[in-house]
Design a protein around this motif. Structure first.
Motif, PDB file in Angstrom:
ATOM      1  N   THR A   8       2.363  -0.478 -17.452  1.00  0.00           N
ATOM      2  CA  THR A   8       1.954  -1.843 -17.120  1.00  0.00           C
ATOM      3  C   THR A   8       1.527  -1.903 -15.657  1.00  0.00           C
ATOM      4  O   THR A   8       1.663  -0.934 -14.921  1.00  0.00           O
ATOM      5  CB  THR A   8       3.114  -2.850 -17.313  1.00  0.00           C
ATOM      6  OG1 THR A   8       4.088  -2.635 -16.292  1.00  0.00           O
ATOM      7  CG2 THR A   8       3.759  -2.712 -18.670  1.00  0.00           C
ATOM      8  N   LEU A   9       1.065  -3.052 -15.236  1.00  0.00           N
ATOM      9  CA  LEU A   9       0.763  -3.289 -13.827  1.00  0.00           C
ATOM     10  C   LEU A   9       1.892  -4.065 -13.156  1.00  0.00           C
ATOM     11  O   LEU A   9       1.765  -4.510 -12.034  1.00  0.00           O
ATOM     12  CB  LEU A   9      -0.547  -4.076 -13.704  1.00  0.00           C
ATOM     13  CG  LEU A   9      -1.793  -3.391 -14.256  1.00  0.00           C
ATOM     14  CD1 LEU A   9      -2.993  -4.333 -14.192  1.00  0.00           C
ATOM     15  CD2 LEU A   9      -2.077  -2.119 -13.502  1.00  0.00           C
ATOM     16  N   HIS A  10       3.009  -4.217 -13.855  1.00  0.00           N
ATOM     17  CA  HIS A  10       4.146  -4.980 -13.338  1.00  0.00           C
ATOM     18  C   HIS A  10       4.951  -4.150 -12.346  1.00  0.00           C
ATOM     19  O   HIS A  10       5.014  -2.924 -12.463  1.00  0.00           O
ATOM     20  CB  HIS A  10       5.060  -5.441 -14.465  1.00  0.00           C
ATOM     21  CG  HIS A  10       4.351  -6.143 -15.578  1.00  0.00           C
ATOM     22  ND1 HIS A  10       3.261  -6.955 -15.391  1.00  0.00           N
ATOM     23  CD2 HIS A  10       4.577  -6.149 -16.901  1.00  0.00           C
ATOM     24  CE1 HIS A  10       2.851  -7.438 -16.545  1.00  0.00           C
ATOM     25  NE2 HIS A  10       3.633  -6.952 -17.476  1.00  0.00           N
ATOM     26  N   ARG A  11       5.563  -4.854 -11.378  1.00  0.00           N
ATOM     27  CA  ARG A  11       6.342  -4.153 -10.359  1.00  0.00           C
ATOM     28  C   ARG A  11       7.510  -5.035  -9.919  1.00  0.00           C
ATOM     29  O   ARG A  11       7.377  -6.253  -9.823  1.00  0.00           O
ATOM     30  CB  ARG A  11       5.437  -3.852  -9.164  1.00  0.00           C
ATOM     31  CG  ARG A  11       6.091  -3.085  -8.073  1.00  0.00           C
ATOM     32  CD  ARG A  11       5.114  -2.688  -6.982  1.00  0.00           C
ATOM     33  NE  ARG A  11       4.558  -3.855  -6.329  1.00  0.00           N
ATOM     34  CZ  ARG A  11       3.280  -4.011  -6.035  1.00  0.00           C
ATOM     35  NH1 ARG A  11       2.419  -3.072  -6.334  1.00  0.00           N
ATOM     36  NH2 ARG A  11       2.837  -5.091  -5.434  1.00  0.00           N
ATOM     37  N   LEU A  12       8.645  -4.402  -9.658  1.00  0.00           N
ATOM     38  CA  LEU A  12       9.815  -5.084  -9.111  1.00  0.00           C
ATOM     39  C   LEU A  12      10.092  -4.534  -7.726  1.00  0.00           C
ATOM     40  O   LEU A  12      10.032  -3.329  -7.506  1.00  0.00           O
ATOM     41  CB  LEU A  12      11.041  -4.863  -9.999  1.00  0.00           C
ATOM     42  CG  LEU A  12      10.986  -5.452 -11.397  1.00  0.00           C
ATOM     43  CD1 LEU A  12      12.194  -4.995 -12.205  1.00  0.00           C
ATOM     44  CD2 LEU A  12      10.927  -6.965 -11.346  1.00  0.00           C
ATOM     45  N   SER A  13      10.398  -5.419  -6.783  1.00  0.00           N
ATOM     46  CA  SER A  13      10.719  -5.015  -5.417  1.00  0.00           C
ATOM     47  C   SER A  13      12.073  -5.607  -5.042  1.00  0.00           C
ATOM     48  O   SER A  13      12.334  -6.779  -5.296  1.00  0.00           O
ATOM     49  CB  SER A  13       9.665  -5.519  -4.433  1.00  0.00           C
ATOM     50  OG  SER A  13       8.401  -5.001  -4.748  1.00  0.00           O
ATOM     51  N   VAL A  14      12.909  -4.779  -4.436  1.00  0.00           N
ATOM     52  CA  VAL A  14      14.209  -5.236  -3.955  1.00  0.00           C
ATOM     53  C   VAL A  14      14.113  -5.430  -2.449  1.00  0.00           C
ATOM     54  O   VAL A  14      13.653  -4.548  -1.731  1.00  0.00           O
ATOM     55  CB  VAL A  14      15.312  -4.209  -4.299  1.00  0.00           C
ATOM     56  CG1 VAL A  14      16.646  -4.633  -3.709  1.00  0.00           C
ATOM     57  CG2 VAL A  14      15.423  -4.028  -5.797  1.00  0.00           C
ATOM     58  N   ILE A  15      14.548  -6.590  -1.976  1.00  0.00           N
ATOM     59  CA  ILE A  15      14.514  -6.911  -0.552  1.00  0.00           C
ATOM     60  C   ILE A  15      15.931  -6.784  -0.021  1.00  0.00           C
ATOM     61  O   ILE A  15      16.853  -7.421  -0.544  1.00  0.00           O
ATOM     62  CB  ILE A  15      13.971  -8.331  -0.325  1.00  0.00           C
ATOM     63  CG1 ILE A  15      12.590  -8.466  -0.982  1.00  0.00           C
ATOM     64  CG2 ILE A  15      13.919  -8.665   1.158  1.00  0.00           C
ATOM     65  CD1 ILE A  15      12.142  -9.877  -1.196  1.00  0.00           C
ATOM     66  N   ARG A  22      10.360  -0.358  -4.224  1.00  0.00           N
ATOM     67  CA  ARG A  22       9.533  -0.858  -5.317  1.00  0.00           C
ATOM     68  C   ARG A  22       9.667   0.054  -6.529  1.00  0.00           C
ATOM     69  O   ARG A  22       9.717   1.269  -6.404  1.00  0.00           O
ATOM     70  CB  ARG A  22       8.066  -0.903  -4.919  1.00  0.00           C
ATOM     71  CG  ARG A  22       7.756  -1.889  -3.858  1.00  0.00           C
ATOM     72  CD  ARG A  22       6.280  -1.879  -3.565  1.00  0.00           C
ATOM     73  NE  ARG A  22       5.990  -2.779  -2.466  1.00  0.00           N
ATOM     74  CZ  ARG A  22       4.829  -2.877  -1.892  1.00  0.00           C
ATOM     75  NH1 ARG A  22       3.831  -2.133  -2.301  1.00  0.00           N
ATOM     76  NH2 ARG A  22       4.640  -3.722  -0.908  1.00  0.00           N
ATOM     77  N   VAL A  23       9.656  -0.571  -7.688  1.00  0.00           N
ATOM     78  CA  VAL A  23       9.721   0.179  -8.935  1.00  0.00           C
ATOM     79  C   VAL A  23       8.678  -0.389  -9.876  1.00  0.00           C
ATOM     80  O   VAL A  23       8.651  -1.594 -10.136  1.00  0.00           O
ATOM     81  CB  VAL A  23      11.120   0.072  -9.586  1.00  0.00           C
ATOM     82  CG1 VAL A  23      11.159   0.812 -10.902  1.00  0.00           C
ATOM     83  CG2 VAL A  23      12.194   0.584  -8.645  1.00  0.00           C
ATOM     84  N   VAL A  70      14.913 -10.364  -4.666  1.00  0.00           N
ATOM     85  CA  VAL A  70      14.164  -9.536  -5.611  1.00  0.00           C
ATOM     86  C   VAL A  70      12.825 -10.231  -5.845  1.00  0.00           C
ATOM     87  O   VAL A  70      12.768 -11.443  -6.031  1.00  0.00           O
ATOM     88  CB  VAL A  70      14.917  -9.374  -6.949  1.00  0.00           C
ATOM     89  CG1 VAL A  70      14.088  -8.585  -7.950  1.00  0.00           C
ATOM     90  CG2 VAL A  70      16.264  -8.707  -6.740  1.00  0.00           C
ATOM     91  N   ALA A  71      11.755  -9.460  -5.808  1.00  0.00           N
ATOM     92  CA  ALA A  71      10.416  -9.999  -6.069  1.00  0.00           C
ATOM     93  C   ALA A  71       9.829  -9.299  -7.285  1.00  0.00           C
ATOM     94  O   ALA A  71       9.963  -8.090  -7.437  1.00  0.00           O
ATOM     95  CB  ALA A  71       9.513  -9.792  -4.859  1.00  0.00           C
TER      96      ALA A  71
END
Length: 80
Positions: free
Chosen positions: A8-15, A2-3, A28-29
């Motif tokens: 911000t409260l935004h987040r990117l997750s790599v699956i 997760r990054v 990617v979520a």
């Protein structure tokens, strides 16, 4: 992995697929966080803010527990 996006409260997750070497990205979520102000004051009596007791938030996924927790933390931080 997760990054978070700073500021911000935004987040990117790599699956990834765990059985592959190197791990293969299979998705990617993205979470778009938002702030909802005023909700805690409307739903919680003022006695909660004066209490030294614990508070337990229970609910199904996606109903706003984290949103309420963030707003409660914001309110409590302004009081000190």
């Amino acid at each position: 992995k997760r990054v978070g996006i700073p500021g911000t409260l935004h987040r990117l997750s790599v699956i990834t697929h765990p059985a592959t070497k190197p791990q293969k990205v299979i998705g990617v979520a993205a979470r778009v966080g938002r702030v909802v102000t005023g909700i805690v004051r409307r739903m919680a009596p003022s006695v909660i803010f004066d209490s030294k007791k614990s508070l337990l938030l229970i609910g199904r996924p996606g109903v706003g527990k984290t949103t309420v927790l963030r707003e409660l933390a914001r309110i409590l931080s302004e009081q000190t």
